[in-house]
Design a protein around this motif. Sequence first.
Motif, PDB file in Angstrom:
ATOM      1  N   SER A   1       0.832  -1.209   0.000  1.00 55.91           N
ATOM      2  CA  SER A   1       0.000   0.000   0.000  1.00 55.91           C
ATOM      3  C   SER A   1       0.863   1.254   0.000  1.00 55.91           C
ATOM      4  O   SER A   1       2.086   1.191   0.146  1.00 55.91           O
ATOM      5  N   ASP A   2       0.223   2.389  -0.123  1.00 50.11           N
ATOM      6  CA  ASP A   2       0.887   3.671   0.076  1.00 50.11           C
ATOM      7  C   ASP A   2       1.222   3.800   1.556  1.00 50.11           C
ATOM      8  O   ASP A   2       0.608   3.156   2.407  1.00 50.11           O
ATOM      9  N   PHE A   3       2.191   4.668   1.860  1.00 51.36           N
ATOM     10  CA  PHE A   3       2.573   4.894   3.249  1.00 51.36           C
ATOM     11  C   PHE A   3       1.600   5.830   3.945  1.00 51.36           C
ATOM     12  O   PHE A   3       1.177   6.836   3.375  1.00 51.36           O
ATOM     13  N   GLU A   4       1.247   5.470   5.165  1.00 52.79           N
ATOM     14  CA  GLU A   4       0.472   6.309   6.068  1.00 52.79           C
ATOM     15  C   GLU A   4       1.142   6.209   7.421  1.00 52.79           C
ATOM     16  O   GLU A   4       1.430   5.105   7.884  1.00 52.79           O
ATOM     17  N   GLU A   5       1.406   7.333   8.041  1.00 58.19           N
ATOM     18  CA  GLU A   5       2.101   7.365   9.333  1.00 58.19           C
ATOM     19  C   GLU A   5       3.436   6.621   9.243  1.00 58.19           C
ATOM     20  O   GLU A   5       3.845   5.915  10.158  1.00 58.19           O
TER      21      GLU A   5
ATOM     22  N   VAL B   1       3.114  -5.323   7.975  1.00 62.32           N
ATOM     23  CA  VAL B   1       3.451  -3.901   7.956  1.00 62.32           C
ATOM     24  C   VAL B   1       4.946  -3.713   7.704  1.00 62.32           C
ATOM     25  O   VAL B   1       5.774  -4.423   8.277  1.00 62.32           O
ATOM     26  N   LEU B   2       5.273  -2.723   6.853  1.00 60.25           N
ATOM     27  CA  LEU B   2       6.654  -2.339   6.547  1.00 60.25           C
ATOM     28  C   LEU B   2       6.900  -0.909   7.006  1.00 60.25           C
ATOM     29  O   LEU B   2       5.983  -0.082   6.986  1.00 60.25           O
ATOM     30  N   ASP B   3       8.171  -0.594   7.358  1.00 57.11           N
ATOM     31  CA  ASP B   3       8.520   0.800   7.617  1.00 57.11           C
ATOM     32  C   ASP B   3       9.033   1.430   6.325  1.00 57.11           C
ATOM     33  O   ASP B   3       9.077   0.777   5.276  1.00 57.11           O
ATOM     34  N   THR B   4       9.451   2.682   6.380  1.00 61.48           N
ATOM     35  CA  THR B   4       9.877   3.399   5.174  1.00 61.48           C
ATOM     36  C   THR B   4      11.179   2.862   4.592  1.00 61.48           C
ATOM     37  O   THR B   4      11.506   3.150   3.443  1.00 61.48           O
TER      38      THR B   4
ATOM     39  N   TYR C   1      -3.570   2.483   9.884  1.00 62.46           N
ATOM     40  CA  TYR C   1      -3.260   3.214  11.114  1.00 62.46           C
ATOM     41  C   TYR C   1      -4.054   4.500  11.224  1.00 62.46           C
ATOM     42  O   TYR C   1      -4.328   5.169  10.229  1.00 62.46           O
ATOM     43  N   SER C   2      -4.375   4.836  12.463  1.00 60.20           N
ATOM     44  CA  SER C   2      -5.006   6.108  12.805  1.00 60.20           C
ATOM     45  C   SER C   2      -4.444   6.527  14.153  1.00 60.20           C
ATOM     46  O   SER C   2      -4.592   5.788  15.139  1.00 60.20           O
ATOM     47  N   ASN C   3      -3.760   7.647  14.160  1.00 60.21           N
ATOM     48  CA  ASN C   3      -3.137   8.150  15.397  1.00 60.21           C
ATOM     49  C   ASN C   3      -2.222   7.118  16.050  1.00 60.21           C
ATOM     50  O   ASN C   3      -2.191   6.974  17.268  1.00 60.21           O
ATOM     51  N   GLY C   4      -1.488   6.373  15.228  1.00 59.94           N
ATOM     52  CA  GLY C   4      -0.493   5.438  15.742  1.00 59.94           C
ATOM     53  C   GLY C   4      -0.997   4.049  16.096  1.00 59.94           C
ATOM     54  O   GLY C   4      -0.231   3.204  16.539  1.00 59.94           O
TER      55      GLY C   4
ATOM     56  N   GLN D   1       5.297   0.402  16.105  1.00 59.76           N
ATOM     57  CA  GLN D   1       6.500  -0.415  16.251  1.00 59.76           C
ATOM     58  C   GLN D   1       6.218  -1.906  16.047  1.00 59.76           C
ATOM     59  O   GLN D   1       7.127  -2.729  16.119  1.00 59.76           O
ATOM     60  N   GLY D   2       4.949  -2.261  15.827  1.00 62.64           N
ATOM     61  CA  GLY D   2       4.585  -3.651  15.607  1.00 62.64           C
ATOM     62  C   GLY D   2       4.194  -4.388  16.865  1.00 62.64           C
ATOM     63  O   GLY D   2       3.942  -5.590  16.831  1.00 62.64           O
ATOM     64  N   ASN D   3       4.148  -3.681  17.997  1.00 61.35           N
ATOM     65  CA  ASN D   3       3.715  -4.309  19.247  1.00 61.35           C
ATOM     66  C   ASN D   3       2.224  -4.560  19.189  1.00 61.35           C
ATOM     67  O   ASN D   3       1.461  -3.696  18.753  1.00 61.35           O
TER      68      ASN D   3
END
Length: 69
Positions: A5-9, A23-26, A42-45, A62-64
Amino acid sequence: YIMVSDFEENRATYKDEMNRWGVLDTQGNVIATAQYDYPIIYSNGWARTHRQGKFAGYIDLQGNQFFEE
């Protein structure tokens, strides 16, 4: 990955060959392995997660994983 997907947060959702979502990070690092039924939004983390068709709790940036009792 089959789809990303596109990046959000600063996070992107990816779909693997088993049709599970993670989930992937940048940087392209896996933050959460592909184990969820639906894309992670994600919404507000925080994001809701589902496994085997049922609500599985929340995941942070953080994936927790956090589960409701």
